[in-house]
Design an enzyme around this catalytic site. Sequence first.
Site, PDB file in Angstrom:
ATOM      1  N   HIS A 188       5.363  30.583  20.570  1.00 35.07           N
ATOM      2  CA  HIS A 188       5.838  31.944  20.308  1.00 35.07           C
ATOM      3  C   HIS A 188       6.952  31.931  19.260  1.00 35.07           C
ATOM      4  O   HIS A 188       6.970  32.745  18.341  1.00 35.07           O
ATOM      5  CB  HIS A 188       6.352  32.564  21.614  1.00 35.07           C
ATOM      6  CG  HIS A 188       6.876  33.939  21.425  1.00 35.07           C
ATOM      7  ND1 HIS A 188       6.075  35.048  21.513  1.00 35.07           N
ATOM      8  CD2 HIS A 188       8.101  34.384  21.088  1.00 35.07           C
ATOM      9  CE1 HIS A 188       6.796  36.106  21.265  1.00 35.07           C
ATOM     10  NE2 HIS A 188       8.040  35.745  21.012  1.00 35.07           N
ATOM     11  N   ARG A 295      -5.089  35.925  16.429  1.00 37.48           N
ATOM     12  CA  ARG A 295      -5.090  35.108  17.656  1.00 37.48           C
ATOM     13  C   ARG A 295      -4.721  36.016  18.831  1.00 37.48           C
ATOM     14  O   ARG A 295      -3.544  36.189  19.136  1.00 37.48           O
ATOM     15  CB  ARG A 295      -4.059  33.980  17.553  1.00 37.48           C
ATOM     16  CG  ARG A 295      -4.438  32.831  16.646  1.00 37.48           C
ATOM     17  CD  ARG A 295      -3.394  31.719  16.774  1.00 37.48           C
ATOM     18  NE  ARG A 295      -3.832  30.476  16.193  1.00 37.48           N
ATOM     19  CZ  ARG A 295      -3.493  30.060  14.977  1.00 37.48           C
ATOM     20  NH1 ARG A 295      -2.719  30.780  14.208  1.00 37.48           N
ATOM     21  NH2 ARG A 295      -3.948  28.894  14.527  1.00 37.48           N
ATOM     22  N   GLU A 430     -14.959  24.617  14.837  1.00 39.83           N
ATOM     23  CA  GLU A 430     -13.840  23.717  15.144  1.00 39.83           C
ATOM     24  C   GLU A 430     -14.287  22.537  15.993  1.00 39.83           C
ATOM     25  O   GLU A 430     -13.493  21.685  16.343  1.00 39.83           O
ATOM     26  CB  GLU A 430     -12.689  24.482  15.796  1.00 39.83           C
ATOM     27  CG  GLU A 430     -13.079  25.388  16.925  1.00 39.83           C
ATOM     28  CD  GLU A 430     -11.914  26.282  17.402  1.00 39.83           C
ATOM     29  OE1 GLU A 430     -10.765  26.022  17.042  1.00 39.83           O
ATOM     30  OE2 GLU A 430     -12.194  27.238  18.154  1.00 39.83           O
ATOM     31  N   ASN A 453      -7.559  22.881  12.498  1.00 39.15           N
ATOM     32  CA  ASN A 453      -6.594  22.296  13.455  1.00 39.15           C
ATOM     33  C   ASN A 453      -7.347  21.554  14.551  1.00 39.15           C
ATOM     34  O   ASN A 453      -7.016  20.431  14.904  1.00 39.15           O
ATOM     35  CB  ASN A 453      -5.722  23.382  14.093  1.00 39.15           C
ATOM     36  CG  ASN A 453      -5.023  24.242  13.073  1.00 39.15           C
ATOM     37  OD1 ASN A 453      -4.939  23.865  11.908  1.00 39.15           O
ATOM     38  ND2 ASN A 453      -4.524  25.384  13.486  1.00 39.15           N
ATOM     39  N   ASP A 454      -8.365  22.213  15.082  1.00 36.55           N
ATOM     40  CA  ASP A 454      -9.154  21.560  16.124  1.00 36.55           C
ATOM     41  C   ASP A 454     -10.257  20.682  15.551  1.00 36.55           C
ATOM     42  O   ASP A 454     -10.556  19.627  16.098  1.00 36.55           O
ATOM     43  CB  ASP A 454      -9.762  22.614  17.061  1.00 36.55           C
ATOM     44  CG  ASP A 454      -8.738  23.077  18.085  1.00 36.55           C
ATOM     45  OD1 ASP A 454      -8.081  22.215  18.688  1.00 36.55           O
ATOM     46  OD2 ASP A 454      -8.596  24.297  18.268  1.00 36.55           O
ATOM     47  N   CYS A 502      -9.432  29.153   8.792  1.00 36.78           N
ATOM     48  CA  CYS A 502      -8.211  29.728   9.364  1.00 36.78           C
ATOM     49  C   CYS A 502      -7.319  28.669   9.990  1.00 36.78           C
ATOM     50  O   CYS A 502      -6.305  28.990  10.594  1.00 36.78           O
ATOM     51  CB  CYS A 502      -8.543  30.833  10.348  1.00 36.78           C
ATOM     52  SG  CYS A 502      -9.596  30.270  11.695  1.00 36.78           S
TER      53      CYS A 502
END
Length: 577
Positions: A188, A295, A430, A453-454, A502
């Site tokens: 966050h 997201r 991903e 990222n994944d 993304c």
Amino acid sequence: MTKKGIGASPGIAIADAFVYVKEDVEIPTNKVDNVEAELELFDDAVKKSKEQLAQVREKAAEALSEEEAAIFDAHALFLDDPDFVDAIKANIEANADNAALATQNKTDEMWAMFDAMDDPYFQARKADIKDVGTRVINNILGIEEVDISNLPNDVILIAVDLAPSDTAQMDKQHVKGFATDIGSRTSHTAIMARSLEIPAVLGLDNITTEVKNGDKVIVDGSTGEVVVNPDAETLKKYEEAKKNYEEYQKELAQLKDLPAETTDGHKVELVGNIGSPNDVEGVLKNGGSGVGLYRTEFLYMDSDTMPDEETQFKAYKEVLQAFDGKPVIIRTLDIGGDKKLPYLTLEEEMNPFLGLRAIRLCFNEPELFKTQLKAILRASVYGQALIMFPMISGVQEVKKAKAILDECKKELDEKGIKYDKEIKVGIMIEIPAAAVTADIIVPEVDFFSIGTNDLCQYTLAVDRMNQNISYLYNPMHPAILRLIKNVIQASHSEVGKFTGMCGEFAGDPYATLILMGLGLDEFSMSASSIPQIKKIVRSVSYQEAQRIANDALQLSTGDEVLDFAKKEIEKLGIKII
Ligand code: PEP
Ligand code: MG
């Protein structure tokens, strides 16, 4: 002292440290002689707590959103609840307990009661009652909350982590940077820092104990470095770097309204990644032409209870209206892995990143999934929404997700509720299996968006959160580049279909030329990265980018690709800050 953490929001900030740590409070155990005075003390504390909550709520509504502000309504409710307030007073009267102890006992009792209930609603009430109890106790004991809403001078906020209520009330004019003990690029605090464009370094382990109030601190959110009490030479170096960064940002800002187009007219879309409606402004300000990844899990994570259809509908509608017809890709819930919901109890898993995550969880909780899909469909009439499913491993999951979407459409049709009948549906790529079988999946979707990222974590078998092996985590690895190429080619085999990206790699300036040369259509990133990437796109011809991509594909390692990319960027005379 120089420390290295996770650079979560770019830019350089130099200011005095303000250490924001909430101390543990010791509760007195004494009995009181004057019960009347103690009752009055308690009443005053409740009154003060209500006033504080009203203020925090107002600030949260301004700085964050109505949804986030509603957390504080839930807190305030306890202060009018006879089960809480009257029970404490009865205790003071009956046992002559001091007000702080009576409040603590009742808070603990209610916490335990909620804890014993399986219902997610009551599970979420646990955190609320603890927060409210602590607030009342602090007011009884006259403990002033550290106030970060009104700071006298510019500071770097040093904290363990920052909760939504902290960022809501923070004095945004004077907080110049964040440095925290915990957090990741998707926490966050990171998302908040990026949307407020405040340089931030997170995950510094114990910065809160190593820095004192008033220490001079440099936060370099681009490199992840934090320097405490720098010597004159280091300070000068960073002051210069800060000046250069700011000047460069000003120069890049001039590109805002120009298209993301190569010198020979090849266009790409540069769009933003957002976590909440608050991030919209940053994307628009930086010239983003839409949203490539919304997201939505943050809407769930920042709430104490499962957000209902109406709450979600309002958030999606707000974003769609702000983009005024430009595309907004709304990703369905991606919970599991490192992201948890306080009100949704899930079984412990040996390998949560390979477990009940994202679409898999949604298939397990069809009502939760359908609530979200209906909220997106209803909002779709207010702009151009696209739906994206995460963690897809093969075509059977796409078909299943689409079948559930069709059920939702039917339910809305039956009620005569409007939605965009042409709404586009895509998936995240991903998982390597999906990347390799993109040609099998493409007839089922309108677009792909590559989540590097994944994809990187799963292809290279490198936990994206594990510092010990982070040297292996390299999206320039030839395996990843080949997968990206395969996905783009598959999408282009059918007219009108496209591939976006993304993951963080989309905003990596050293990757732009290669990705564009491979034919990537849409780059989605943190808003503040858009101007830099636009500058690179506009500096080269498509033909040259294709040559660069081809050459990169001939190389054997990620490091070789990075060196090569750096040289190509240098040749174009582009500076990367
Ligand atoms: C990704 O995996 O690249 C991605 C964009 O999704 P997230 O970071 O939210 O897992
Ligand atoms: Mg992902």
